[in-house]
Design an enzyme around this catalytic site. Structure first.
Site, mmCIF file in Angstrom:
data_model
loop_
_atom_site.group_PDB
_atom_site.id
_atom_site.type_symbol
_atom_site.label_atom_id
_atom_site.label_comp_id
_atom_site.label_asym_id
_atom_site.label_seq_id
_atom_site.Cartn_x
_atom_site.Cartn_y
_atom_site.Cartn_z
ATOM 1 N N HIS A 18 -28.043 -32.476 -6.069
ATOM 2 C CA HIS A 18 -28.996 -31.746 -6.922
ATOM 3 C C HIS A 18 -30.080 -32.700 -7.427
ATOM 4 O O HIS A 18 -31.267 -32.378 -7.417
ATOM 5 C CB HIS A 18 -28.287 -31.156 -8.153
ATOM 6 C CG HIS A 18 -27.240 -30.127 -7.854
ATOM 7 N ND1 HIS A 18 -25.948 -30.204 -8.322
ATOM 8 C CD2 HIS A 18 -27.286 -28.974 -7.134
ATOM 9 C CE1 HIS A 18 -25.253 -29.157 -7.923
ATOM 10 N NE2 HIS A 18 -26.039 -28.388 -7.194
ATOM 11 N N LYS A 42 -18.446 -17.230 -11.898
ATOM 12 C CA LYS A 42 -17.666 -18.444 -11.656
ATOM 13 C C LYS A 42 -16.975 -18.809 -12.964
ATOM 14 O O LYS A 42 -17.431 -18.425 -14.030
ATOM 15 C CB LYS A 42 -18.593 -19.590 -11.232
ATOM 16 C CG LYS A 42 -19.198 -19.404 -9.845
ATOM 17 C CD LYS A 42 -19.983 -20.617 -9.387
ATOM 18 C CE LYS A 42 -20.468 -20.452 -7.959
ATOM 19 N NZ LYS A 42 -21.262 -21.604 -7.480
ATOM 20 N N ARG A 91 -28.867 -26.697 2.753
ATOM 21 C CA ARG A 91 -28.105 -27.837 3.270
ATOM 22 C C ARG A 91 -27.815 -27.734 4.755
ATOM 23 O O ARG A 91 -27.417 -28.685 5.387
ATOM 24 C CB ARG A 91 -26.803 -27.994 2.480
ATOM 25 C CG ARG A 91 -27.036 -28.489 1.067
ATOM 26 C CD ARG A 91 -25.855 -28.278 0.190
ATOM 27 N NE ARG A 91 -25.524 -26.852 0.142
ATOM 28 C CZ ARG A 91 -24.417 -26.361 -0.351
ATOM 29 N NH1 ARG A 91 -23.500 -27.163 -0.825
ATOM 30 N NH2 ARG A 91 -24.211 -25.059 -0.382
ATOM 31 N N SER A 129 -20.571 -28.880 -5.862
ATOM 32 C CA SER A 129 -19.926 -29.128 -7.154
ATOM 33 C C SER A 129 -18.427 -28.871 -7.056
ATOM 34 O O SER A 129 -17.620 -29.594 -7.651
ATOM 35 C CB SER A 129 -20.546 -28.228 -8.223
ATOM 36 O OG SER A 129 -21.917 -28.502 -8.339
HETATM 37 N N1 COA Z 1 -26.604 -30.803 -3.247
HETATM 38 C C1 COA Z 1 -25.329 -30.649 -3.599
HETATM 39 N N2 COA Z 1 -24.778 -29.451 -3.822
HETATM 40 C C2 COA Z 1 -25.545 -28.365 -3.686
HETATM 41 C C3 COA Z 1 -26.880 -28.454 -3.312
HETATM 42 C C4 COA Z 1 -27.409 -29.746 -3.091
HETATM 43 N N3 COA Z 1 -28.665 -29.934 -2.712
HETATM 44 N N4 COA Z 1 -27.389 -27.218 -3.233
HETATM 45 C C5 COA Z 1 -26.402 -26.388 -3.550
HETATM 46 N N5 COA Z 1 -25.298 -27.068 -3.822
HETATM 47 C C6 COA Z 1 -23.980 -26.530 -4.159
HETATM 48 C C7 COA Z 1 -23.906 -26.027 -5.547
HETATM 49 O O1 COA Z 1 -23.439 -27.030 -6.436
HETATM 50 C C8 COA Z 1 -22.909 -24.907 -5.428
HETATM 51 O O2 COA Z 1 -21.628 -25.457 -5.464
HETATM 52 P P1 COA Z 1 -20.404 -24.623 -6.023
HETATM 53 O O3 COA Z 1 -20.359 -23.308 -5.305
HETATM 54 O O4 COA Z 1 -19.302 -25.503 -5.702
HETATM 55 O O5 COA Z 1 -20.675 -24.444 -7.488
HETATM 56 C C9 COA Z 1 -23.089 -24.373 -4.018
HETATM 57 O O6 COA Z 1 -23.750 -25.415 -3.319
HETATM 58 C C10 COA Z 1 -23.921 -23.141 -3.947
HETATM 59 O O7 COA Z 1 -25.156 -23.390 -4.587
HETATM 60 P P2 COA Z 1 -26.028 -22.204 -5.154
HETATM 61 O O8 COA Z 1 -26.160 -21.163 -4.118
HETATM 62 O O9 COA Z 1 -27.255 -22.814 -5.740
HETATM 63 O O10 COA Z 1 -25.088 -21.571 -6.245
HETATM 64 P P3 COA Z 1 -25.082 -21.800 -7.744
HETATM 65 O O11 COA Z 1 -23.866 -21.115 -8.283
HETATM 66 O O12 COA Z 1 -25.213 -23.232 -8.080
HETATM 67 O O13 COA Z 1 -26.401 -21.044 -8.275
HETATM 68 C C11 COA Z 1 -27.714 -19.115 -8.914
HETATM 69 C C12 COA Z 1 -26.629 -19.673 -8.000
HETATM 70 C C13 COA Z 1 -27.387 -19.368 -10.361
HETATM 71 C C14 COA Z 1 -29.054 -19.759 -8.606
HETATM 72 C C15 COA Z 1 -27.806 -17.602 -8.620
HETATM 73 O O14 COA Z 1 -26.514 -17.058 -8.684
HETATM 74 C C16 COA Z 1 -28.685 -16.883 -9.619
HETATM 75 O O15 COA Z 1 -29.888 -16.921 -9.508
HETATM 76 N N6 COA Z 1 -28.040 -16.227 -10.612
HETATM 77 C C17 COA Z 1 -28.739 -15.474 -11.640
HETATM 78 C C18 COA Z 1 -28.640 -13.979 -11.370
HETATM 79 C C19 COA Z 1 -29.646 -13.600 -10.322
HETATM 80 O O16 COA Z 1 -30.832 -13.574 -10.564
HETATM 81 N N7 COA Z 1 -29.136 -13.306 -9.112
HETATM 82 C C20 COA Z 1 -29.971 -12.977 -7.981
HETATM 83 C C21 COA Z 1 -29.977 -11.492 -7.841
HETATM 84 S S1 COA Z 1 -31.497 -10.957 -7.211
#
Ligand code: COA
Length: 158
Positions: A18, A42, A91, A129
């Site tokens: 990140h 989560k 990724r 994560s």
């Molecule tokens: N390096 C390391 N890890 C990374 C990464 C990177 N460059 N990019 C992503 N990851 C990891 C994240 O840590 C996450 O790990 P985890 O599942 O073990 O926690 C995983 O990859 C997935 O990442 P991501 O898709 O970004 O999920 P997230 O839970 O971190 O974030 C939100 C998701 C919060 C952005 C998304 O759910 C959101 O926008 N929520 C708000 C509600 C909303 O508007 N939803 C959309 C409906 S239109």
């Protein structure tokens, strides 16, 4: 006026993957808001306040980064902060379908809201994560995967 972008995630906890994306984004855009999602779907190890604080501490060397906790839709959060661009990391091919869907849904919620994708640095391609938490839970060494404040916070959770 500086151009603001939003980088959202659960950040449970923020990893070097990140941080790599945040650092690269700070060189391209005027301001990066790291939006830390409450994410009731989560069950995070760290509370929203802890995750936001860890992002803040890990980005302390970057003057144009702000960490803000949020709940609800990301598109609404972007509108509230007058941001017209989201950034996301991709990724690998597994991420693409989901990311395109998310980008389209976000644009439907806030017209004109664009998503810009960053490829990962090679060394962080397989990092998540969940993996960091898993390695740590089994007494593995996560030093190379997370910023120093996260390492300290993980030790304090023991
Ligand atoms: N390096 C390391 N890890 C990374 C990464 C990177 N460059 N990019 C992503 N990851 C990891 C994240 O840590 C996450 O790990 P985890 O599942 O073990 O926690 C995983 O990859 C997935 O990442 P991501 O898709 O970004 O999920 P997230 O839970 O971190 O974030 C939100 C998701 C919060 C952005 C998304 O759910 C959101 O926008 N929520 C708000 C509600 C909303 O508007 N939803 C959309 C409906 S239109």
């Amino acid at each position: 006026m500086s151009y603001t972008v939003i980088y959202a995630g659960t950040f449970d906890p923020i990893t070097n993957g990140h941080l790599d994306i945040i650092e690269r984004a700070t060189k391209l855009f005027g301001k990066v808001i790291v939006a830390v999602a409450k994410n009731p779907g989560k069950q995070p190890l760290f509370s929203l306040e802890e995750r936001t604080q860890l992002v803040e501490q890990s980005c302390a060397h970057l003057s144009n980064v702000q960490a803000v906790g949020f709940s609800g839709l990301l598109a609404h959060f972007a509108t509230l902060h007058n941001a017209k661009t989201l950034i996301r990391g991709i990724r690998g091919s597994d991420d693409i379908e989901y990311e395109i869907q998310l980008a389209q849904l976000n644009e439907k919620q806030a017209a004109g809201l664009e998503t810009v994708f960053f490829p990962p640095a090679v060394e962080w391609r397989y990092l998540s994560s969940t993996m960091v938490r898993e390695i740590y839970r089994h007494q593995g060494d996560v030093t190379q995967f997370v910023p120093a404040p996260v390492l300290k916070a993980l030790k304090e959770k023991e």
